[in-house]
Design a protein around this motif. Structure first.
Motif, PDB file in Angstrom:
ATOM      1  N   PRO A 135       0.662  -1.137  -0.087  1.00 18.09           N
ATOM      2  CA  PRO A 135       0.286   0.175   0.469  1.00 18.09           C
ATOM      3  C   PRO A 135       0.774   1.087   0.250  1.00 18.09           C
ATOM      4  N   GLN A 136       2.583   0.827   0.066  1.00 16.04           N
ATOM      5  CA  GLN A 136       3.051   2.487   0.598  1.00 16.04           C
ATOM      6  C   GLN A 136       3.181   3.089  -0.830  1.00 16.04           C
ATOM      7  N   ALA A 137       3.532   4.542  -1.021  1.00 20.27           N
ATOM      8  CA  ALA A 137       3.236   4.973  -2.581  1.00 20.27           C
ATOM      9  C   ALA A 137       4.837   5.007  -2.652  1.00 20.27           C
ATOM     10  N   PRO A 138       4.617   5.006  -4.095  1.00 25.15           N
ATOM     11  CA  PRO A 138       5.748   4.338  -5.162  1.00 25.15           C
ATOM     12  C   PRO A 138       7.916   4.808  -4.773  1.00 25.15           C
ATOM     13  N   ALA A 139       7.603   6.315  -4.195  1.00 27.29           N
ATOM     14  CA  ALA A 139       8.706   6.313  -4.080  1.00 27.29           C
ATOM     15  C   ALA A 139       9.352   6.010  -2.232  1.00 27.29           C
ATOM     16  N   ILE A 140       8.200   5.134  -1.500  1.00 27.72           N
ATOM     17  CA  ILE A 140       8.347   4.786  -0.529  1.00 27.72           C
ATOM     18  C   ILE A 140       8.506   3.505  -0.286  1.00 27.72           C
ATOM     19  N   LYS A 141       8.329   2.781  -1.413  1.00 28.91           N
ATOM     20  CA  LYS A 141       8.931   1.781  -1.566  1.00 28.91           C
ATOM     21  C   LYS A 141       9.951   1.581  -2.070  1.00 28.91           C
ATOM     22  N   VAL A 142      10.218   2.470  -3.407  1.00 31.60           N
ATOM     23  CA  VAL A 142      11.528   2.247  -3.260  1.00 31.60           C
ATOM     24  C   VAL A 142      12.585   2.553  -2.818  1.00 31.60           C
ATOM     25  N   GLU A 143      12.822   3.523  -1.517  1.00 36.09           N
ATOM     26  CA  GLU A 143      13.666   3.396  -0.194  1.00 36.09           C
ATOM     27  C   GLU A 143      13.532   2.127   0.401  1.00 36.09           C
ATOM     28  N   LEU A 144      12.291   1.853   0.969  1.00 39.11           N
ATOM     29  CA  LEU A 144      12.529   0.677   1.375  1.00 39.11           C
ATOM     30  C   LEU A 144      13.454  -0.063   0.830  1.00 39.11           C
ATOM     31  N   VAL A 145      13.461  -0.413  -0.698  1.00 38.86           N
ATOM     32  CA  VAL A 145      14.184  -1.721  -1.295  1.00 38.86           C
ATOM     33  C   VAL A 145      15.388  -1.248  -0.507  1.00 38.86           C
ATOM     34  N   ARG A 146      15.993   0.137  -1.154  1.00 39.49           N
ATOM     35  CA  ARG A 146      17.531   0.492  -1.353  1.00 39.49           C
ATOM     36  C   ARG A 146      17.599  -0.495   0.654  1.00 39.49           C
ATOM     37  N   ARG A 147      16.996   0.345   0.696  1.00 41.08           N
ATOM     38  CA  ARG A 147      17.435   0.064   2.777  1.00 41.08           C
ATOM     39  C   ARG A 147      17.182  -1.029   3.022  1.00 41.08           C
ATOM     40  N   SER A 148      17.090  -1.811   2.399  1.00 42.64           N
ATOM     41  CA  SER A 148      16.725  -3.592   2.331  1.00 42.64           C
ATOM     42  C   SER A 148      18.132  -3.948   2.208  1.00 42.64           C
ATOM     43  N   LEU A 149      18.682  -3.658   0.562  1.00 40.15           N
ATOM     44  CA  LEU A 149      19.578  -3.843   0.001  1.00 40.15           C
ATOM     45  C   LEU A 149      21.410  -3.195   0.720  1.00 40.15           C
ATOM     46  N   THR A 150      21.167  -2.596   1.093  1.00 42.67           N
ATOM     47  CA  THR A 150      22.452  -1.347   1.715  1.00 42.67           C
ATOM     48  C   THR A 150      22.470  -2.480   2.801  1.00 42.67           C
ATOM     49  N   SER A 151      20.936  -2.949   4.340  1.00 46.20           N
ATOM     50  CA  SER A 151      21.440  -3.239   5.069  1.00 46.20           C
ATOM     51  C   SER A 151      22.042  -4.511   4.622  1.00 46.20           C
ATOM     52  N   LEU A 152      21.972  -5.280   3.667  1.00 49.19           N
ATOM     53  CA  LEU A 152      23.029  -6.832   3.681  1.00 49.19           C
ATOM     54  C   LEU A 152      24.370  -6.449   3.047  1.00 49.19           C
ATOM     55  N   GLY A 153      24.799  -5.547   3.070  1.00 46.54           N
ATOM     56  CA  GLY A 153      25.876  -4.655   2.703  1.00 46.54           C
ATOM     57  C   GLY A 153      26.134  -4.417   0.645  1.00 46.54           C
ATOM     58  N   SER A 154      24.613  -4.127   0.287  1.00 44.16           N
ATOM     59  CA  SER A 154      24.591  -4.149  -1.155  1.00 44.16           C
ATOM     60  C   SER A 154      25.235  -2.769  -1.682  1.00 44.16           C
ATOM     61  N   GLY A 155      25.924  -2.181  -2.563  1.00 43.29           N
ATOM     62  CA  GLY A 155      25.446  -0.628  -2.628  1.00 43.29           C
ATOM     63  C   GLY A 155      25.171  -0.135  -3.861  1.00 43.29           C
ATOM     64  N   GLN A 156      24.986   0.739  -4.156  1.00 40.35           N
ATOM     65  CA  GLN A 156      23.694   1.199  -5.172  1.00 40.35           C
ATOM     66  C   GLN A 156      23.513   1.905  -6.096  1.00 40.35           C
TER      67      GLN A 156
END
Length: 237
Positions: free
Chosen positions: A22-43
């Protein structure tokens, strides 16, 4: 927002799709980025097509499809969860590793590299120091507060327990993160549970619901030994 949606472990991030979609697209993108960053993935290598693919994946009702991301990361969905992990850890564990085994009480139980030893003894009402002899590998429980049989297994994403000293349940993954448990220990964590609840996140914390108090009449003493740690210790000598 991310902390409310994410269940974190050292190997993967799990997002609840009921809250994510249900989140807005921009928030979804930020959640995805945050998830990958927390695993050690660079952007640096994460392109728009990757983000669009992940959002499309999250909107699908059927699981099974995987998206391979830069730096050997993978995104996939199953059982209402959007999961990010390293590619080599993207497969679901086999059934044997997911299943627990019943503990022999009293007695000894083998679970992989672990040896679990259980014994039950009576105590005088309100007498004795129940904390004597306890270590991170040994714990004492009020046996009459437990719904036997007990089982031991590895932990699962999203599960909850009520840590000793707290008044409400916490997600096991978030509790380990908040407690700053080192990665090498998090990988070895075991779950001891009865028929209703988790009673011990070994070797970190037991459950408030199984603690010994002044009304305790029967005590369960559990000791869990990790043979792989002992072997590494011997090799150092």
């Amino acid at each position: 927002m991310w902390l409310q949606l994410a269940d974190c472990s050292e190997e993967k991030i799990v997002l609840d799709l009921k809250k994510f979609v249900p989140q807005a697209p921009a928030i979804k993108v930020e959640l995805v980025r945050r998830s990958l960053t927390s695993l050690g993935s660079g952007q640096r290598n994460l392109r728009q097509e990757h983000l669009e693919g992940i959002l499309e994946l999250a909107g699908q009702r059927t699981g099974g499809k995987k998206i391979v991301l830069p730096e050997r990361f993978t995104a996939y969905s199953e059982y209402g969860k959007l999961i990010f992990c390293r590619s080599e850890g993207g497969r679901r564990p086999d059934k044997q590793s997911e299943q627990g085994i019943k503990l022999k009480i009293p007695g000894q139980t083998r679970f992989g590299d672990y040896l679990i030893e259980g014994s039950v003894f009576r105590t005088e009402l309100g007498g004795g120091d129940f904390r004597a002899g306890k270590t991170s590998f040994v714990e004492w429980f009020d046996f009459d507060k437990l719904k036997v049989p007990l089982e031991v297994r590895f932990r699962r994403a999203g599960e909850r327990f009520r840590p000793l000293g707290l008044s409400e349940e916490k997600k096991v993954g978030k509790f380990l993160t908040a407690s700053k448990v080192p990665l090498r220990i998090r990988r070895r964590v075991l779950i001891v549970e009865d028929c209703e609840k988790i009673v011990w996140v070994w070797p970190i914390r037991m459950s408030e619901q199984a603690k010994v108090d002044k009304t305790t009449r029967r005590i369960l003493r559990l000791q869990i030994t990790d043979a792989s740690v002992e072997r590494r210790g011997h090799h150092k000598h």
